[in-house]
Design a protein around this motif. Structure first.
Motif, PDB file in Angstrom:
ATOM      1  N   CYS A 237       0.828  -1.211   0.000  1.00  0.00           N
ATOM      2  CA  CYS A 237       0.000   0.000   0.000  1.00  0.00           C
ATOM      3  C   CYS A 237       0.859   1.257   0.000  1.00  0.00           C
ATOM      4  N   ARG A 238       1.963   1.222   0.709  1.00  0.00           N
ATOM      5  CA  ARG A 238       2.867   2.378   0.702  1.00  0.00           C
ATOM      6  C   ARG A 238       3.484   2.593  -0.674  1.00  0.00           C
TER       7      ARG A 238
ATOM      8  N   THR B  89       0.759   4.025  -2.912  1.00  0.00           N
ATOM      9  CA  THR B  89       0.517   5.422  -2.548  1.00  0.00           C
ATOM     10  C   THR B  89       1.667   6.297  -3.018  1.00  0.00           C
TER      11      THR B  89
ATOM     12  N   PHE C 160       1.532   9.228  -5.783  1.00  0.00           N
ATOM     13  CA  PHE C 160       1.937  10.575  -5.382  1.00  0.00           C
ATOM     14  C   PHE C 160       3.059  11.098  -6.271  1.00  0.00           C
TER      15      PHE C 160
ATOM     16  N   LEU D 173      -4.107   7.336  -5.507  1.00  0.00           N
ATOM     17  CA  LEU D 173      -3.569   7.770  -4.216  1.00  0.00           C
ATOM     18  C   LEU D 173      -4.565   7.475  -3.100  1.00  0.00           C
TER      19      LEU D 173
ATOM     20  N   PHE E 245      -5.018   3.440  -2.581  1.00  0.00           N
ATOM     21  CA  PHE E 245      -3.962   2.746  -1.835  1.00  0.00           C
ATOM     22  C   PHE E 245      -3.741   3.347  -0.453  1.00  0.00           C
ATOM     23  N   GLY E 246      -4.061   4.617  -0.275  1.00  0.00           N
ATOM     24  CA  GLY E 246      -3.799   5.283   0.997  1.00  0.00           C
ATOM     25  C   GLY E 246      -4.866   5.108   2.052  1.00  0.00           C
TER      26      GLY E 246
ATOM     27  N   SER F  69      -4.437   5.002   6.142  1.00  0.00           N
ATOM     28  CA  SER F  69      -5.092   6.021   6.972  1.00  0.00           C
ATOM     29  C   SER F  69      -5.956   5.375   8.039  1.00  0.00           C
TER      30      SER F  69
ATOM     31  N   THR G 151     -10.102   1.759  -9.229  1.00  0.00           N
ATOM     32  CA  THR G 151      -9.703   2.425  -7.986  1.00  0.00           C
ATOM     33  C   THR G 151     -10.786   2.324  -6.923  1.00  0.00           C
TER      34      THR G 151
END
Length: 169
Positions: A14-15, A18, A22, A57, A60-61, A65, A133
Motif C-alpha cells: 500500500c505504501r 501510494t 503521489f 492515491l 492505496f492510501g 489512513s 480504484t
C-alpha cells in the motif's frame, strides 16, 4: 494466525502504491506548472492524469489512513470509557467497516466492468483501469478493517489506531 511478515508486506504494498501515485501526481503537476509558466498552455493529458493519480492515491492510501487513525475518527466519547469497552467498540467499528466494504465490492466490480466499454478522452486509457480504484479502495479498506479485528482477537492491538512512528528507523 496472520504473520507479522504478511502484515508488513500488505502495508509495504500500500505504501508503494501510494508513493507511486503521489510521484506521478507531483510529476504531472510540475509539467502543468512549467508549461503554463514558460509556454502558453499545458498539455491536455496532464489534467486527466492528475485526476487518475489522485484516485489511485486515495485507493492505496485509505487502508494506511485507517491503520494509523488519520481517517475520520470520532473518539471523544470512546476515550472516556474503560479500556475493555473501548476495545469492544473499536472491534465493532472495524467489523462494520469490513461488512460495509464487503457489501459494496460487488457493485464496485460492476462499475469496473462498465469501464471496459469506455476510454478516457485525453490519454485513451481504458476506464476499467481507472474505475478499478473504487474496487481497490473498498478492498484495501475492508482488508485493513479485518486485519484490525484479527489483531484485536490475537491481542496484538487494542483496536485503536496504530503508532506508525516506530515503522521507520
Amino acid at each position: 494466525m496472520l504473520s507479522a511478515r504478511l502484515y508488513a508486506s500488505i502495508i509495504a504494498l500500500c505504501r508503494i502504491g501510494t508513493g507511486a501515485a503521489f510521484g506521478i501526481l507531483i510529476g504531472t503537476v510540475l509539467i502543468q506548472v512549467v508549461s503554463r509558466t514558460f509556454l502558453t498552455s499545458s498539455p491536455v493529458w496532464t489534467e486527466e492524469l492528475t485526476r487518475h493519480a489522485l484516485l489511485f492515491l486515495a485507493a492505496f492510501g485509505v487502508g494506511l489512513s485507517f491503520r494509523n487513525g488519520e481517517l475520520v475518527n470520532v473518539d471523544i466519547v470512546c476515550e472516556m470509557l474503560p479500556l475493555r469497552i473501548q476495545r469492544a467498540l473499536m472491534f465493532i467499528s472495524a467489523g462494520l467497516t469490513a461488512a460495509f466494504c464487503l457489501i459494496l465490492l460487488s457493485p464496485a466490480w460492476m462499475f469496473v466492468s462498465i469501464g471496459v466499454l469506455q476510454t478516457s478522452p485525453a490519454l485513451g486509457v481504458r476506464m476499467d483501469f481507472i474505475h478499478a480504484t473504487v474496487f481497490i479502495l473498498l478492498a484495501v479498506l475492508g482488508l485493513f478493517a479485518v486485519l484490525r479485528m484479527i489483531r484485536v482477537i490475537a491481542g496484538a492491538s487494542d483496536g485503536k489506531a496504530e503508532d506508525t512512528t516506530k515503522d521507520f528507523p
